[in-house]
Enzyme design. Structure first.
Site, mmCIF file in Angstrom:
data_model
loop_
_atom_site.group_PDB
_atom_site.id
_atom_site.type_symbol
_atom_site.label_atom_id
_atom_site.label_comp_id
_atom_site.label_asym_id
_atom_site.label_seq_id
_atom_site.Cartn_x
_atom_site.Cartn_y
_atom_site.Cartn_z
ATOM 1 C CG ASP A 264 -2.508 0.883 1.144
ATOM 2 O OD1 ASP A 264 -3.030 0.277 1.622
ATOM 3 O OD2 ASP A 264 -2.183 1.690 -0.453
HETATM 4 C C1 GLC Z 1 -4.239 4.324 -0.133
HETATM 5 C C2 GLC Z 1 -4.932 3.680 -0.135
HETATM 6 C C3 GLC Z 1 -5.592 2.217 -1.098
HETATM 7 C C4 GLC Z 1 -5.116 2.832 -1.953
HETATM 8 C C5 GLC Z 1 -3.906 2.870 -2.228
HETATM 9 C C6 GLC Z 1 -3.436 4.061 -4.149
HETATM 10 O O1 GLC Z 1 -3.792 4.509 0.681
HETATM 11 O O2 GLC Z 1 -4.819 2.352 1.065
HETATM 12 O O3 GLC Z 1 -6.497 1.082 -0.493
HETATM 13 O O4 GLC Z 1 -5.793 1.573 -3.292
HETATM 14 O O5 GLC Z 1 -3.253 3.694 -1.305
HETATM 15 O O6 GLC Z 1 -4.197 4.865 -4.356
#
Ligand code: GLC
Length: 722
Positions: A264
């Site tokens: 993430d």
């Molecule tokens: C965010 C979220 C995740 C998302 C990623 C890209 O922090 O936790 O769900 O897909 O970043 O945007």
């Protein structure tokens, strides 16, 4: 490309080039000149590191992505294409209801259709992959990201995660036109943060993780999801992005996932904040050894892996396996042959927000609404004089926090929808404001008085209240889950002059609606309904659509009950509703039961469910039992009912949930129509992780309930024998 050609390509790549494939950055690094030297470049990427990056997130548009891809590939030493990824959580430009609402539809085919439309629109806009489905189990309404999940039940979440994967990816391979790769997130257990506070510690037993939190991810893996995203949280005090057991043992070996794992956002570097890595280099080592293939938006991999390999601290083989998975994904998407995939401006313009997609969004939205209460108030009649009051009458911000590419311009407001119904006399008033900043919800006297005056002159009042769309979603946990004081003041004053009030509730989470539930004549939860929300709400309010939604997540009596869900254990001192016993598992100031339970929802018609019939009173492990009921529409309108089957293990080698959803059927019945609804009870439905953590069923007595809510008492019993 053949697999052998991919291996040949891998072997031709330099170590820097391979490590480059393991970096993902946002599109701004490919579009804005000088961004690398600008303040946004907090990771300190060099030009060369950006030039080598293997994937990009957050930028869309066929023309923009074609330009980026063309310029990028010209500079890329082996002309390897980028993968374009983004968060398409509930629709691309045609926005569907938030996933928590979609869970209330109990309609996998509808959810699959929504995902397929999201794929068509985003693929035409040049995207290759979405960071969806979010398959996290959620049971604490304080957590803002409950809106992204399909709810509190492992079985329902598994069915809908599978449906989303199928909708996004199709079944003919990722090269298929109008399809995009799916990414399951957030692995694992992110939905159980302590105190409902986002990014907080998760404390789950191995058994609860395995039996409750992992099944939905597993369904999505089995459905062929191409990628998995790590979660921010720790499990057993080990952060997921550095958790070798979670990623290599559970995800890859036990679940059989062999696709790409992406961190993430910044989660690899956050291993330092978690206190399990002393610096970026150690974080890179931990993540690589855990099997994380792509580093989203930090420079841990691109600045440390080469040095770690050269120092013999990590094996280049680990990098090779990661890069080969990434190249495989690009190959499955057909990017080596067609690096632009389905990106096409004319398709993009033709598909986005087209009538067919809007109609699908309108149909789905209406099936996600949950009618919690209705004292002969709804549906409205067109001859009635109705005052529509509240901040959500006019608002077009009725799409969820993760609707990155939704717009107000495209969205139908409640007033838009209602006026199109051609009712004789309707009036509207805002009643109060609803600013994005949760702290600024003061009342404005003139708005209030205007609304109250209107309410006093109407036959009925529809009060459209709720949370702002950004009060749920990421980094949006709430300690109190009530409506703003100014909305409650509006409700009290309107209800005092006209008791015929139907509250239409816009929210991204279950809320504390005790007072509203007690004093309103009707309550309809519409969540964040998306682009066609106004039309869908008007369809239900005026009875053109009969509501059929069932709660995917319990509405707590108040926040003090959180986390509250139907499948809790009995405890050694179970509380019986109505009992005055003191020394049992209960509160002294609030009830144990939620205000409204999982699986609950009313209709404009009535249904009866006959006692459960079983084809047998016992079964051995190789057999099955048929459980059936007769469902009858005893009302005056056609309607849909969600018939739910729950099973309960009376006694196991470990404590077992009181009951667990193991099947559901959504049936549509004409007035007076009766239909048999059957379920097969099979031994595998009775399995769990026993005292030895073996996934087995155990002989003994079981209960089966079949009804239209998780608190149904329509039960029968059977034995599982050797
Ligand atoms: C965010 C979220 C995740 C998302 C990623 C890209 O922090 O936790 O769900 O897909 O970043 O945007």
């Amino acid at each position: 490309m053949e697999q052998s050609q991919l291996v040949t390509l891998l072997n031709e790549m330099s170590l820097e080039e391979k490590i480059g494939q393991m970096l993902q950055v946002t599109g701004m690094f490919f579009e804005e000149e000088g961004i690398v030297t600008g303040p946004e470049n907090i990771a300190g990427y060099t030009e060369d590191e950006i030039r080598q990056a293997g994937s990009m997130l957050g930028t869309v548009g066929a023309e923009r992505l074609k330009k980026i891809q063309k310029e990028y590939m010209e500079k890329q030493p082996h002309h390897i294409p980028l993968i374009f990824m983004s968060d398409i959580i509930n629709g691309f430009r045609t926005i569907f209801p938030i996933p928590l609402a979609q869970g209330c539809s109990f309609h996998p085919e509808l959810v699959e259709e929504g995902a397929a439309i999201a794929a068509k629109e985003s693929a035409a806009a040049g995207l290759h992959l979405t960071f969806s489905p979010m398959a996290d189990l959620v049971r604490d309404a304080r957590w803002g990201r409950v809106m992204e999940s399909t709810g509190e039940d492992p079985f329902l979440n598994g069915c809908l995660a599978k449906a989303m994967v199928k909708g996004y990816q199709g079944t003919d391979g990722l090269k298929a036109k109008g399809k995009i790769a799916a990414c399951i997130k957030h692995f694992a257990g992110y939905g159980a943060p302590t105190a409902g506070r986002d990014y907080h510690t998760v404390e789950l037993s191995q058994r609860t993780l395995q039996d409750d939190y992992l099944p939905a991810y597993k369904e999505a893996v089995d459905a062929g999801a191409a990628m998995v995203m790590t979660s921010f949280n720790t499990l057993d005090r080990i952060p997921s992005s550095g958790n070798r057991k979670l990623m290599r043992e559970i995800l890859r070996k036990e679940m059989g996932f062999n696709g790409v794992v992406i961190s993430d956002w910044a989660a690899i570097e956050e291993l330092v904040c978690h206190g399990v890595a002393k610096d970026q280099k150690e974080a890179a080592k931990l993540a690589l050894e855990a099997g994380v293939d792509i580093d989203m938006m930090t420079s841990c991999y691109c600045k440390s892996l080469k040095e770690l390999v050269e120092a013999g601290a990590v094996s280049e083989l680990l990098i090779d396996e990661a890069v080969l998975r990434i190249l495989n994904l690009k190959n499955e998407l057909g990017l080596f042959e067609n690096p632009y995939k389905d990106g096409d401006v004319s398709d993009e313009n033709a598909l986005i927000l087209c009538r067919e997609h809007r109609e699908a969004a309108r149909r789905m939205a209406a099936e996600t609404f949950v009618l919690l209460k209705n004292d002969k108030m709804l549906p409205l009649a067109k001859k009635e004089k109705v005052a529509f009051i509240g901040p959500y009458v006019l608002s077009r911000e009725t799409y969820g926090a993760w609707s990155m590419f939704g717009t107000c311009e495209a969205t139908v407001s409640l007033e838009d929808g209602v006026r199109k119904k051609g009712a004789l006399e309707i009036f509207t008033a805002k009643g109060c404001d609803l600013p994005e900043d949760i702290r600024e919800t003061g009342a404005r006297e003139e708005l209030l008085q205007e609304a109250v005056a209107l309410a006093g002159k109407a036959d009925k009042v529809v009060l459209a209240l709720g949370e702002h769309r950004m009060w749920s979603g990421e980094a949006a946990s709430r300690g109190e889950i009530t409506l703003p004081d100014c909305q409650m003041e509006l409700f009290r004053q309107v209800q005092a002059v006209n008791p015929n009030v139907a509250v239409v509730l816009y929210c991204g989470r279950p809320l504390d609606i005790r007072e509203i539930s007690e004093k309103s004549a009707a309550v309809l939860v519409v969540w964040m309904p998306g682009t066609e929300g106004g039309n869908a709400v008007a369809d239900v309010l005026y009875g053109d659509t009969n509501p059929s939604g069932k709660l995917s997540m319990s509405f707590p009596y108040c926040v003090g009950q959180a986390p509250v869900f139907y499948g809790q254990l009995c405890t050694g001192r179970p509380f019986q509703e109505g009992s005055q016993e003191k020394y049992v598992s209960r509160y002294i100031d609030i009830p144990n039961k939620p205000l409204y339970p999982f699986g609950y929802g009313l209709s404009y018609t009535e249904f009866t469910v006959s006692p459960v019939e079983l084809s047998g009173k016992q079964m051995s492990k190789g057999e099955q039992i048929k459980a059936s009921v007769m469902v009858k529409n005893t009302g005056t309108r056609k309607g849909q009912e969600v018939v739910q089957m729950y099973l309960g293990d009376v006694c196991g080698s470990v404590a077992r949930p009181r009951r667990e959803l193991k099947g559901f059927r959504k049936v549509c019945l004409e007035p007076g129509e009766e239909r048999e609804v059957c379920f097969e009870i099979r031994e595998e439905m009775l399995r769990f992780h026993d005292i030895n953590m073996d996934y087995v069923s155990e002989t003994g007595e079981f209960k089966v309930w079949i009804g239209n809510s998780s608190d149904t008492e329509n039960e029968a019993a059977f034995l599982l024998i050797e």
